[in-house]
Write a protein that holds these residues in place. Structure first.
Motif, PDB file in Angstrom:
ATOM      1  N   GLU A  30      13.676  -6.343  -3.464  1.00  0.00           N
ATOM      2  CA  GLU A  30      12.816  -6.750  -4.582  1.00  0.00           C
ATOM      3  C   GLU A  30      11.343  -6.645  -4.195  1.00  0.00           C
ATOM      4  O   GLU A  30      10.503  -6.250  -5.011  1.00  0.00           O
ATOM      5  CB  GLU A  30      13.146  -8.174  -5.033  1.00  0.00           C
ATOM      6  N   GLN A  31      11.017  -6.985  -2.956  1.00  0.00           N
ATOM      7  CA  GLN A  31       9.639  -6.863  -2.472  1.00  0.00           C
ATOM      8  C   GLN A  31       9.198  -5.404  -2.493  1.00  0.00           C
ATOM      9  O   GLN A  31       8.096  -5.084  -2.936  1.00  0.00           O
ATOM     10  CB  GLN A  31       9.517  -7.436  -1.053  1.00  0.00           C
ATOM     11  N   ALA A  32      10.065  -4.508  -2.008  1.00  0.00           N
ATOM     12  CA  ALA A  32       9.733  -3.087  -2.003  1.00  0.00           C
ATOM     13  C   ALA A  32       9.570  -2.565  -3.423  1.00  0.00           C
ATOM     14  O   ALA A  32       8.658  -1.768  -3.702  1.00  0.00           O
ATOM     15  CB  ALA A  32      10.816  -2.298  -1.268  1.00  0.00           C
ATOM     16  N   ARG A  33      10.419  -2.997  -4.332  1.00  0.00           N
ATOM     17  CA  ARG A  33      10.299  -2.577  -5.735  1.00  0.00           C
ATOM     18  C   ARG A  33       8.991  -3.067  -6.341  1.00  0.00           C
ATOM     19  O   ARG A  33       8.308  -2.335  -7.067  1.00  0.00           O
ATOM     20  CB  ARG A  33      11.481  -3.095  -6.552  1.00  0.00           C
ATOM     21  N   ALA A  34       8.645  -4.311  -6.063  1.00  0.00           N
ATOM     22  CA  ALA A  34       7.395  -4.864  -6.594  1.00  0.00           C
ATOM     23  C   ALA A  34       6.188  -4.115  -6.028  1.00  0.00           C
ATOM     24  O   ALA A  34       5.240  -3.815  -6.753  1.00  0.00           O
ATOM     25  CB  ALA A  34       7.301  -6.350  -6.273  1.00  0.00           C
ATOM     26  N   GLU A  35       6.222  -3.794  -4.736  1.00  0.00           N
ATOM     27  CA  GLU A  35       5.123  -3.053  -4.128  1.00  0.00           C
ATOM     28  C   GLU A  35       5.016  -1.646  -4.706  1.00  0.00           C
ATOM     29  O   GLU A  35       3.916  -1.149  -4.949  1.00  0.00           O
ATOM     30  CB  GLU A  35       5.300  -2.996  -2.611  1.00  0.00           C
ATOM     31  N   LEU A  36       6.170  -0.991  -4.909  1.00  0.00           N
ATOM     32  CA  LEU A  36       6.164   0.347  -5.497  1.00  0.00           C
ATOM     33  C   LEU A  36       5.631   0.315  -6.923  1.00  0.00           C
ATOM     34  O   LEU A  36       4.816   1.158  -7.311  1.00  0.00           O
ATOM     35  CB  LEU A  36       7.566   0.948  -5.470  1.00  0.00           C
ATOM     36  N   LYS A  37       6.068  -0.668  -7.677  1.00  0.00           N
ATOM     37  CA  LYS A  37       5.585  -0.800  -9.061  1.00  0.00           C
ATOM     38  C   LYS A  37       4.074  -1.023  -9.086  1.00  0.00           C
ATOM     39  O   LYS A  37       3.357  -0.406  -9.889  1.00  0.00           O
ATOM     40  CB  LYS A  37       6.310  -1.965  -9.738  1.00  0.00           C
ATOM     41  N   ALA A  38       3.567  -1.866  -8.202  1.00  0.00           N
ATOM     42  CA  ALA A  38       2.131  -2.128  -8.148  1.00  0.00           C
ATOM     43  C   ALA A  38       1.374  -0.886  -7.705  1.00  0.00           C
ATOM     44  O   ALA A  38       0.306  -0.573  -8.242  1.00  0.00           O
ATOM     45  CB  ALA A  38       1.844  -3.294  -7.208  1.00  0.00           C
ATOM     46  N   ALA A  39       1.928  -0.164  -6.724  1.00  0.00           N
ATOM     47  CA  ALA A  39       1.252   1.048  -6.253  1.00  0.00           C
ATOM     48  C   ALA A  39       1.204   2.107  -7.345  1.00  0.00           C
ATOM     49  O   ALA A  39       0.176   2.764  -7.546  1.00  0.00           O
ATOM     50  CB  ALA A  39       1.964   1.598  -5.020  1.00  0.00           C
ATOM     51  N   LEU A  40       2.295   2.283  -8.070  1.00  0.00           N
ATOM     52  CA  LEU A  40       2.314   3.261  -9.167  1.00  0.00           C
ATOM     53  C   LEU A  40       1.351   2.861 -10.284  1.00  0.00           C
ATOM     54  O   LEU A  40       0.680   3.711 -10.873  1.00  0.00           O
ATOM     55  CB  LEU A  40       3.734   3.436  -9.706  1.00  0.00           C
ATOM     56  N   ALA A  41       1.276   1.579 -10.568  1.00  0.00           N
ATOM     57  CA  ALA A  41       0.328   1.109 -11.590  1.00  0.00           C
ATOM     58  C   ALA A  41      -1.104   1.357 -11.142  1.00  0.00           C
ATOM     59  O   ALA A  41      -1.956   1.775 -11.945  1.00  0.00           O
ATOM     60  CB  ALA A  41       0.562  -0.371 -11.876  1.00  0.00           C
TER      61      ALA A  41
END
Length: 99
Positions: A30-41
């Motif tokens: 979940e942490q990796a997903r949140a970081e990826l989502k933030a990076a893509l945003a």
């Protein structure tokens, strides 16, 4: 990810920007997903030049309209001076080209 609308949260929650990673995530996936989502945003915000230009143009138009409402005579003078400057520039370029 392309929506700028905030996600509805409970009243006690702090609203985070789309480019932030929430604190307190213990699951590494979940942490990796949140970081990826933030990076893509963040990439979308930074790389979307047409949207940034559009917002800047809208802000400038709003400022010019506000100035026009408060100073109509100065706006008319600015338009005349601007038109004269464009005309002089075109005249100068044509004169250089024809020589």
């Amino acid at each position: 990810m392309s929506s700028d609308a905030p996600v509805p949260l409970p009243q006690t929650a702090v609203v985070l920007p789309r480019t932030a990673v929430p604190l307190g995530i213990t699951d590494p996936v979940e942490q990796a997903r949140a970081e990826l989502k933030a990076a893509l945003a963040a990439i979308e915000v930074k790389a979307n030049v047409p949207r940034r230009v559009s917002r800047k143009v809208d802000d400038t138009v709003a400022q010019v309209r506000k100035f026009q409402r408060s100073n109509p005579a100065l706006t008319a003078v600015a338009v005349v001076v601007g038109a004269a400057a464009v005309g002089a520039a075109v005249w100068g370029l044509v004169r250089l080209y024809t020589r």
